[in-house]
Design an enzyme around this catalytic site. Structure first.
Site, short mmCIF file in Angstrom:
data_model
loop_
_atom_site.label_atom_id
_atom_site.label_comp_id
_atom_site.label_asym_id
_atom_site.label_seq_id
_atom_site.Cartn_x
_atom_site.Cartn_y
_atom_site.Cartn_z
CG ASP A 60 -4.74 -8.24 -4.85
OD1 ASP A 60 -3.78 -8.98 -4.47
OD2 ASP A 60 -4.66 -6.86 -5.06
CD GLN A 61 -1.35 -12.57 -4.09
OE1 GLN A 61 -0.41 -13.99 -3.60
NE2 GLN A 61 -1.06 -11.87 -2.29
CG HIS A 105 -2.14 -0.62 1.08
ND1 HIS A 105 -3.72 -0.95 1.16
CD2 HIS A 105 -1.77 -2.32 1.10
CE1 HIS A 105 -3.81 -1.75 1.19
NE2 HIS A 105 -3.25 -2.80 1.11
CD1 TRP A 149 -2.12 -3.36 -9.25
CD2 TRP A 149 -2.22 -4.98 -10.25
NE1 TRP A 149 -2.58 -2.38 -10.56
CE2 TRP A 149 -2.40 -3.77 -11.71
CE3 TRP A 149 -2.53 -6.07 -10.51
CZ2 TRP A 149 -2.61 -3.97 -12.58
CZ3 TRP A 149 -2.68 -6.36 -12.66
CH2 TRP A 149 -2.84 -5.35 -12.74
CG ASN A 150 2.07 -2.44 -4.87
OD1 ASN A 150 2.56 -1.15 -6.21
ND2 ASN A 150 1.77 -2.92 -4.42
CG ASP A 161 -5.09 2.47 1.78
OD1 ASP A 161 -4.05 1.82 0.60
OD2 ASP A 161 -5.77 1.36 1.47
N1 UDP Z 1 9.50 -5.11 -3.39
C1 UDP Z 1 11.06 -4.59 -2.93
N2 UDP Z 1 11.64 -4.49 -2.89
C2 UDP Z 1 11.89 -6.26 -1.53
C3 UDP Z 1 10.32 -6.65 -1.51
C4 UDP Z 1 9.22 -5.56 -2.41
O1 UDP Z 1 11.25 -3.47 -3.87
O2 UDP Z 1 12.87 -6.84 -0.93
C5 UDP Z 1 8.10 -4.46 -3.42
C6 UDP Z 1 8.24 -4.88 -4.75
O3 UDP Z 1 8.28 -4.17 -5.95
C7 UDP Z 1 6.48 -4.78 -4.66
C8 UDP Z 1 6.06 -4.03 -3.18
O4 UDP Z 1 7.01 -3.76 -2.81
O5 UDP Z 1 6.57 -2.75 -4.60
C9 UDP Z 1 4.92 -5.47 -3.43
O6 UDP Z 1 3.63 -5.25 -2.77
P1 UDP Z 1 2.70 -6.50 -3.94
O7 UDP Z 1 1.93 -5.41 -4.30
O8 UDP Z 1 4.05 -7.00 -5.65
O9 UDP Z 1 2.77 -7.16 -3.04
P2 UDP Z 1 2.66 -7.13 -1.25
O10 UDP Z 1 3.96 -7.28 -0.65
O11 UDP Z 1 2.22 -6.65 -1.15
O12 UDP Z 1 2.06 -8.85 -1.38
N1 UDP Z 2 -9.25 -3.81 -0.40
C1 UDP Z 2 -10.02 -3.04 -0.33
N2 UDP Z 2 -10.69 -2.34 0.32
C2 UDP Z 2 -10.44 -2.74 1.27
C3 UDP Z 2 -9.31 -3.74 1.76
C4 UDP Z 2 -9.01 -3.83 0.98
O1 UDP Z 2 -10.02 -2.78 -1.83
O2 UDP Z 2 -11.60 -2.43 2.50
C5 UDP Z 2 -8.67 -4.64 -1.80
C6 UDP Z 2 -7.45 -3.69 -1.36
O3 UDP Z 2 -6.00 -3.20 -2.14
C7 UDP Z 2 -5.94 -4.97 -1.95
C8 UDP Z 2 -7.47 -6.14 -1.90
O4 UDP Z 2 -8.53 -6.10 -1.40
O5 UDP Z 2 -6.29 -5.04 -3.72
C9 UDP Z 2 -7.00 -7.95 -1.43
O6 UDP Z 2 -6.64 -7.22 -0.13
P1 UDP Z 2 -4.87 -8.40 -0.02
O7 UDP Z 2 -6.25 -8.99 1.15
O8 UDP Z 2 -4.25 -8.52 -1.01
O9 UDP Z 2 -3.96 -7.10 1.32
P2 UDP Z 2 -2.58 -6.24 0.96
O10 UDP Z 2 -2.26 -6.94 0.30
O11 UDP Z 2 -3.44 -5.12 0.36
O12 UDP Z 2 -1.94 -6.45 1.99
#
Ligand code: UDP
Ligand code: UDP
Length: 475
Positions: A393-394, A25, A372-373, A124
């Site tokens: 959301d994956q 986020h 998503w990132n 957010d």
């Molecule tokens: N990321 C990074 N270095 C790390 C671990 C994660 O730059 O060592 C960044 C990654 O490039 C992405 C974000 O952290 O921008 C992770 O977001 P993502 O939505 O891919 O997955 P999440 O960690 O939220 O499950």
């Molecule tokens: N999300 C949303 N509304 C909420 C809470 C989460 O739209 O009130 C979205 C959030 O942006 C993410 C997805 O739901 O894309 C799933 O969240 P997740 O459990 O993967 O946590 P995150 O990876 O965002 O920490």
């Protein structure tokens, strides 16, 4: 070249950003904040809650304030929060809940904060149902920065309609057929949505009901990546009267220069190591900023990578919160593994600049949980994905990858909460297959070109960013 938003005169806007917890986020927030902070005629403040849940969040916030001294910090002190009310819940989700329960404290920060008066908020999505009403009371524009894909946004927007129209409710939200977008089976939705009483589900539904009242939505995607979802949201097919959706991705790095950072990499660092590998020979393996697979599964991934014979760079996270991590790689992956793969495999537990790694010419494939990132960073880099969604959301993100053709979604590989281990043998086979899949590579390169076009002057995301900044100036 003009930068986005140089639209002419108007009132000097002061935008207050309200990020939420978790690097997935915070990072996209930092990227938009940096984009705006580069405009001298826009004031920016950031609501900051200290201490952060993870060390990575604290480091990145400190980095932002150091790089952009003009950006103001607005400290929010949370009310005491009793986490024992939610035993076993994720600490980041609990921080969302704590933020939501303290949201009324944002009112004085917005109303009486630093001069000039706050004219717009970017919140957010996890806080939307609390922040949007406050912004209405204070007559301040409110934009939601949605940090997942437009398809997830359409789900969030549609879920209240879906639930209200169901004659009989099951234990969870059920399959959701989003008008103009697609039908998403319940098994592909974030796991908590199978339980209507789950705290995540309640937040999700509340935010889904309120988001329609936002002044606009920012999404880190681009038109060529999710044309149907964006069109359906904008045409009111998902929900009539939905706010304007500005697709502004791929968001660029918030750091001063990723390219410069590369040149001064110390020996042995991932970037230095990649520099010694042939073009497109390395599988980059990363499952986000926190632990996403079990220890047993990690061992199978290790076995698969070893057996594949491919070079690999693995960014390994073994705990939910980085501060809790005190294990050695050898303990996690097994004695002798590092020795056996020496020279062709590098495993690191450090924070890496993933965006830079994905752009490195030595990398040929990204084995990813499809956060998503990560997906957008891969798309921007023209990097093929082997998508193995694990939770949240994956799976929805992986649908976007599969539809775009720039990666392969392992639809039947395990999902968090399922018992099955994906074996090393399955992983070996698939890694080798997708590494040599020319069609996916061509499609990924094409996606990278479309991404570059979107953010270049005159591109869809460039214009969306201009439109957003234009709205900020309209107050
Ligand atoms: N990321 C990074 N270095 C790390 C671990 C994660 O730059 O060592 C960044 C990654 O490039 C992405 C974000 O952290 O921008 C992770 O977001 P993502 O939505 O891919 O997955 P999440 O960690 O939220 O499950
Ligand atoms: N999300 C949303 N509304 C909420 C809470 C989460 O739209 O009130 C979205 C959030 O942006 C993410 C997805 O739901 O894309 C799933 O969240 P997740 O459990 O993967 O946590 P995150 O990876 O965002 O920490």
């Amino acid at each position: 070249m003009k930068s986005p938003g140089e639209l002419g005169s108007g009132a000097r806007p002061h935008v207050m950003f309200i990020p939420s917890a978790g690097m997935g986020h915070l990072l996209p927030f930092l990227r938009v904040i940096a984009a705006l902070a580069r405009h001298d005629d826009v004031d920016v403040s950031v609501v900051t809650v200290l201490p952060t849940v993870s060390a990575a969040e604290a480091d990145h916030l400190a980095g932002l304030f150091a790089a952009f001294p003009r950006v103001r910090r607005a400290d929010l002190h949370l009310l005491p929060f009793d986490a024992s009310e939610f035993p076993g819940h994720d600490p980041f989700l609990l921080r969302w809940e704590a933020l939501r329960r303290s949201a009324h404290l944002l009112r004085p920060l917005i109303a009486c904060g630093a001069a000039p008066r706050v004219s717009a908020i970017v919140t957010d999505v996890t806080l939307a149902s609390h922040v949007i009403p406050i912004s209405k009371e204070l007559n301040v524009q409110c934009h939601v920065h949605f940090i997942s894909c437009a398809t997830m946004l359409s789900l969030l927007a549609y879920i209240p309609v879906h639930l209200d129209s169901k004659a009989e409710l099951g234990p969870g939200v059920g399959d959701v057929d989003i008008p103009g977008v697609r039908r998403i089976p319940e098994s592909y939705l974030p796991q908590p949505l199978r339980d209507l009483n789950n705290v995540f589900t309640k937040q999700f539904i509340d935010n889904g009901r309120e988001i329609i009242n936002a002044d606009g939505i920012l999404v880190n995607t681009f038109d060529a990546l999710e044309p149907a979802a964006l069109a359906a949201l904008r045409d009111g097919k998902v929900v009539p009267g939905f706010p304007p959706v500005n697709a502004i991705g791929p968001l660029d790095s918030h750091t001063a220069s990723t390219a410069n950072a590369k040149q001064s990499e110390p020996a042995g660092s991932p970037v230095a190591w990649l520099g010694e590998q042939p073009a497109r020979s390395v599988v980059y393996v990363a499952f986000g900023n926190r632990s996403a697979v079990s220890r047993d599964q990690l061992r199978q991934i290790a076995a698969g990578l070893e057996a594949s014979g491919c070079r690999f760079l693995w960014v390994l996270k073994t705990t939910t919160v980085d501060k809790d991590d005190n294990t050695e790689v050898e303990d996690v992956l097994g004695c002798g593994f590092l020795e056996r793969v020496r020279g062709r495999g590098l495993v690191t537990k450090a924070w890496v600049d993933q965006e830079a790694l994905l752009k490195h010419p030595a990398v040929g494939l990204f084995l990813s949980h499809s956060g998503w990132n990560s997906v957008v960073e891969a798309a921007a880099a023209g990097m093929p994905l082997l998508a193995w969604p694990r939770g949240g959301d994956q799976r929805v993100n992986a649908m976007v990858v599969a539809s775009g053709g720039f990666g392969v979604w392992m639809e039947h590989w395990s999902w968090d909460g399922e018992d099955r281990l994906v074996t090393g043998e399955e992983i070996r086979e698939k890694v080798k297959e997708v590494m040599s899949d020319a069609a996916v590579r061509v499609r990924a390169m094409k996606t990278g070109e479309e991404a570059a076009k979107a953010v270049a002057e005159g591109g869809t995301s460039y214009r969306s960013m201009q439109e957003f900044i234009g709205k900020l100036r309209a107050t």
